[in-house]
Design a protein around this motif. Structure first.
Motif, PDB file in Angstrom:
ATOM      1  N   GLY A  58       0.877  -1.118  -0.090  1.00 35.80           N
ATOM      2  CA  GLY A  58       0.518   0.383   0.131  1.00 35.80           C
ATOM      3  C   GLY A  58       0.775   1.164  -0.180  1.00 35.80           C
ATOM      4  O   GLY A  58       0.358   2.325  -0.642  1.00 35.80           O
ATOM      5  N   GLY A  59       1.971   0.987   0.208  1.00 37.43           N
ATOM      6  CA  GLY A  59       2.860   2.207  -0.497  1.00 37.43           C
ATOM      7  C   GLY A  59       2.803   3.085  -0.712  1.00 37.43           C
ATOM      8  O   GLY A  59       2.789   2.287  -1.821  1.00 37.43           O
ATOM      9  N   GLY A  60       3.467   4.132  -1.049  1.00 34.03           N
ATOM     10  CA  GLY A  60       3.851   4.889  -2.619  1.00 34.03           C
ATOM     11  C   GLY A  60       4.064   5.967  -2.049  1.00 34.03           C
ATOM     12  O   GLY A  60       4.677   6.637  -1.200  1.00 34.03           O
ATOM     13  N   SER A  61       3.949   7.156  -2.995  1.00 35.68           N
ATOM     14  CA  SER A  61       4.805   8.775  -3.400  1.00 35.68           C
ATOM     15  C   SER A  61       2.902   9.282  -3.547  1.00 35.68           C
ATOM     16  O   SER A  61       2.283   9.455  -4.319  1.00 35.68           O
ATOM     17  CB  SER A  61       5.904   8.901  -4.521  1.00 35.68           C
ATOM     18  OG  SER A  61       6.749   7.954  -4.590  1.00 35.68           O
ATOM     19  N   VAL A  62       3.165  10.272  -2.103  1.00 30.94           N
ATOM     20  CA  VAL A  62       2.302  11.345  -2.060  1.00 30.94           C
ATOM     21  C   VAL A  62       2.370  12.394  -1.765  1.00 30.94           C
ATOM     22  O   VAL A  62       4.005  12.754  -2.184  1.00 30.94           O
ATOM     23  CB  VAL A  62       0.851  10.655  -1.187  1.00 30.94           C
ATOM     24  CG1 VAL A  62       0.616   9.430  -2.131  1.00 30.94           C
ATOM     25  CG2 VAL A  62       1.644  11.178   0.143  1.00 30.94           C
ATOM     26  N   GLN A  63       1.965  13.910  -2.151  1.00 32.20           N
ATOM     27  CA  GLN A  63       2.237  14.557  -2.270  1.00 32.20           C
ATOM     28  C   GLN A  63       1.985  15.206  -0.544  1.00 32.20           C
ATOM     29  O   GLN A  63       0.579  14.280   0.027  1.00 32.20           O
ATOM     30  CB  GLN A  63       1.928  16.170  -3.191  1.00 32.20           C
ATOM     31  CG  GLN A  63       2.229  15.618  -4.072  1.00 32.20           C
ATOM     32  CD  GLN A  63       1.752  17.114  -5.171  1.00 32.20           C
ATOM     33  OE1 GLN A  63       0.839  18.006  -5.382  1.00 32.20           O
ATOM     34  NE2 GLN A  63       2.033  17.766  -5.554  1.00 32.20           N
ATOM     35  N   ALA A  64       2.265  16.044  -0.065  1.00 30.40           N
ATOM     36  CA  ALA A  64       2.149  16.560   1.160  1.00 30.40           C
ATOM     37  C   ALA A  64       0.539  16.618   1.553  1.00 30.40           C
ATOM     38  O   ALA A  64      -0.159  17.278   0.709  1.00 30.40           O
ATOM     39  CB  ALA A  64       2.935  17.871   1.601  1.00 30.40           C
ATOM     40  N   GLY A  65       0.108  16.343   2.175  1.00 31.84           N
ATOM     41  CA  GLY A  65      -1.402  16.381   2.656  1.00 31.84           C
ATOM     42  C   GLY A  65      -2.337  15.202   1.997  1.00 31.84           C
ATOM     43  O   GLY A  65      -3.907  15.197   2.301  1.00 31.84           O
ATOM     44  N   GLY A  66      -1.782  14.726   1.508  1.00 27.83           N
ATOM     45  CA  GLY A  66      -2.324  13.760   0.482  1.00 27.83           C
ATOM     46  C   GLY A  66      -2.592  12.037   1.437  1.00 27.83           C
ATOM     47  O   GLY A  66      -2.555  12.591   2.651  1.00 27.83           O
ATOM     48  N   SER A  67      -3.164  11.083   1.032  1.00 27.41           N
ATOM     49  CA  SER A  67      -3.777   9.976   1.638  1.00 27.41           C
ATOM     50  C   SER A  67      -2.861   9.138   1.416  1.00 27.41           C
ATOM     51  O   SER A  67      -2.884   8.825   0.370  1.00 27.41           O
ATOM     52  CB  SER A  67      -4.759  10.185   2.275  1.00 27.41           C
ATOM     53  OG  SER A  67      -5.881  11.126   3.409  1.00 27.41           O
ATOM     54  N   LEU A  68      -2.804   8.056   2.215  1.00 27.89           N
ATOM     55  CA  LEU A  68      -2.741   6.423   1.899  1.00 27.89           C
ATOM     56  C   LEU A  68      -3.345   5.552   2.578  1.00 27.89           C
ATOM     57  O   LEU A  68      -3.215   5.557   3.866  1.00 27.89           O
ATOM     58  CB  LEU A  68      -0.829   6.222   1.685  1.00 27.89           C
ATOM     59  CG  LEU A  68      -0.484   6.419   0.429  1.00 27.89           C
ATOM     60  CD1 LEU A  68       1.660   6.964   0.335  1.00 27.89           C
ATOM     61  CD2 LEU A  68      -0.676   5.820  -0.738  1.00 27.89           C
ATOM     62  N   ARG A  69      -3.258   4.144   2.340  1.00 27.70           N
ATOM     63  CA  ARG A  69      -3.404   2.935   3.548  1.00 27.70           C
ATOM     64  C   ARG A  69      -2.905   1.623   2.725  1.00 27.70           C
ATOM     65  O   ARG A  69      -2.696   1.585   1.744  1.00 27.70           O
ATOM     66  CB  ARG A  69      -5.148   2.992   2.940  1.00 27.70           C
ATOM     67  CG  ARG A  69      -5.539   1.320   4.724  1.00 27.70           C
ATOM     68  CD  ARG A  69      -7.116   1.129   3.949  1.00 27.70           C
ATOM     69  NE  ARG A  69      -7.395  -0.178   2.709  1.00 27.70           N
ATOM     70  CZ  ARG A  69      -8.182  -0.490   2.449  1.00 27.70           C
ATOM     71  NH1 ARG A  69      -8.832  -0.583   2.721  1.00 27.70           N
ATOM     72  NH2 ARG A  69      -8.080  -1.530   1.576  1.00 27.70           N
ATOM     73  N   LEU A  70      -2.216   1.521   4.639  1.00 32.96           N
ATOM     74  CA  LEU A  70      -1.156   0.581   3.854  1.00 32.96           C
ATOM     75  C   LEU A  70      -1.563  -0.376   4.597  1.00 32.96           C
ATOM     76  O   LEU A  70      -2.935  -1.011   5.769  1.00 32.96           O
ATOM     77  CB  LEU A  70      -0.034   0.538   5.037  1.00 32.96           C
ATOM     78  CG  LEU A  70       0.635   1.900   4.685  1.00 32.96           C
ATOM     79  CD1 LEU A  70       1.653   1.762   5.839  1.00 32.96           C
ATOM     80  CD2 LEU A  70       1.000   1.917   3.681  1.00 32.96           C
ATOM     81  N   SER A  71      -1.485  -1.546   4.157  1.00 35.85           N
ATOM     82  CA  SER A  71      -2.294  -3.023   4.746  1.00 35.85           C
ATOM     83  C   SER A  71      -1.473  -4.107   4.809  1.00 35.85           C
ATOM     84  O   SER A  71       0.234  -4.578   4.067  1.00 35.85           O
ATOM     85  CB  SER A  71      -3.181  -3.801   3.607  1.00 35.85           C
ATOM     86  OG  SER A  71      -4.479  -2.826   2.636  1.00 35.85           O
ATOM     87  N   CYS A  72      -1.665  -4.895   5.506  1.00 34.29           N
ATOM     88  CA  CYS A  72      -0.484  -6.064   6.154  1.00 34.29           C
ATOM     89  C   CYS A  72      -1.522  -7.320   5.845  1.00 34.29           C
ATOM     90  O   CYS A  72      -2.913  -7.660   7.216  1.00 34.29           O
ATOM     91  CB  CYS A  72      -0.172  -6.430   7.668  1.00 34.29           C
ATOM     92  SG  CYS A  72       1.094  -7.186   8.294  1.00 34.29           S
ATOM     93  N   VAL A  73      -0.879  -8.228   5.516  1.00 32.56           N
ATOM     94  CA  VAL A  73      -2.035  -9.342   5.435  1.00 32.56           C
ATOM     95  C   VAL A  73      -1.342 -10.942   6.242  1.00 32.56           C
ATOM     96  O   VAL A  73       0.023 -10.307   5.790  1.00 32.56           O
ATOM     97  CB  VAL A  73      -2.570 -10.170   3.920  1.00 32.56           C
ATOM     98  CG1 VAL A  73      -3.049 -11.371   4.507  1.00 32.56           C
ATOM     99  CG2 VAL A  73      -3.351  -9.132   3.477  1.00 32.56           C
ATOM    100  N   GLY A  74      -1.700 -11.092   6.635  1.00 32.06           N
ATOM    101  CA  GLY A  74      -1.271 -12.562   8.215  1.00 32.06           C
ATOM    102  C   GLY A  74      -2.051 -13.642   7.834  1.00 32.06           C
ATOM    103  O   GLY A  74      -3.489 -13.732   7.168  1.00 32.06           O
ATOM    104  N   PRO A  75      -1.480 -14.587   7.782  1.00 36.87           N
ATOM    105  CA  PRO A  75      -2.614 -16.456   7.987  1.00 36.87           C
ATOM    106  C   PRO A  75      -3.649 -16.226   9.251  1.00 36.87           C
ATOM    107  O   PRO A  75      -3.344 -15.218  10.402  1.00 36.87           O
ATOM    108  CB  PRO A  75      -1.527 -17.361   8.739  1.00 36.87           C
ATOM    109  CG  PRO A  75      -0.187 -16.454   9.746  1.00 36.87           C
ATOM    110  CD  PRO A  75       0.023 -15.228   8.883  1.00 36.87           C
ATOM    111  N   GLY A  76      -4.705 -16.411   8.932  1.00 38.20           N
ATOM    112  CA  GLY A  76      -5.762 -16.847   9.582  1.00 38.20           C
ATOM    113  C   GLY A  76      -5.840 -17.084  11.772  1.00 38.20           C
ATOM    114  O   GLY A  76      -6.234 -15.770  12.117  1.00 38.20           O
ATOM    115  N   TYR A  77      -4.957 -17.921  11.709  1.00 41.40           N
ATOM    116  CA  TYR A  77      -4.573 -18.494  12.900  1.00 41.40           C
ATOM    117  C   TYR A  77      -3.342 -17.550  13.776  1.00 41.40           C
ATOM    118  O   TYR A  77      -3.070 -17.579  14.543  1.00 41.40           O
ATOM    119  CB  TYR A  77      -3.597 -19.774  13.168  1.00 41.40           C
ATOM    120  CG  TYR A  77      -2.290 -19.980  12.388  1.00 41.40           C
ATOM    121  CD1 TYR A  77      -2.320 -20.334  10.552  1.00 41.40           C
ATOM    122  CD2 TYR A  77      -1.235 -19.416  12.599  1.00 41.40           C
ATOM    123  CE1 TYR A  77      -0.956 -19.994  10.313  1.00 41.40           C
ATOM    124  CE2 TYR A  77       0.030 -19.400  12.202  1.00 41.40           C
ATOM    125  CZ  TYR A  77       0.216 -19.806  10.758  1.00 41.40           C
ATOM    126  OH  TYR A  77       1.443 -19.874   9.633  1.00 41.40           O
TER     127      TYR A  77
END
Length: 129
Positions: free
Chosen positions: A8-27
């Motif tokens: 979910g990372g990336g390059s944005v300008q100041a004031g912008g938004s991003l959403r990072l995600s982290c996926v793992g095993p169910g257990y």
């Protein structure tokens, strides 16, 4: 072995938004403390936010309070970091992490690297002014 995959990372300008995600095993999502860390070039890795997947407890670094929100979707085995009003000083590699055993996040050490056992590979966030 628990594998965490952050994205979910990336390059944005100041004031912008991003959403990072982290996926793992169910257990691996049941009643664990999970956190987000970041590391800027030449600086130490620092804790950004943490959440207990079995409840509602959350923790934030002062530098991101009011701008970042940590959340999780246990049904999708996914941890999120919603980042708003981004600043150039938020530029860093961001990592998700998980504790080894079940339990709430320690209030006095949630931001300490040694609290966590499993780590994602990192996702780069770059904020330009």
């Amino acid at each position: 072995q628990v594998q965490l995959t952050d994205s979910g990372g990336g390059s944005v300008q100041a004031g912008g938004s991003l959403r990072l995600s982290c996926v793992g095993p169910g257990y691996g999502f049941t009643r664990k403390c999970m956190g987000w860390f970041r590391q800027a070039p030449g600086k130490e890795r620092e804790g950004v936010a943490a959440i207990y997947t079995g409840g509602t407890s959350t923790y934030y670094a002062d530098s991101v309070k009011g701008r970042f929100t940590i959340s999780r979707d246990n049904s999708q085995n996914t941890l999120y970091l919603h980042m708003n009003t981004l600043k150039p000083e938020d530029t860093a590699m961001y990592y998700c992490a998980r504790t080894l055993t079940r339990g709430t996040c320690p209030s006095d050490s949630w931001e300490t690297e040694s609290t966590y056992y499993y780590w994602g590979q990192g996702t780069q966030v770059t904020v330009s002014s």
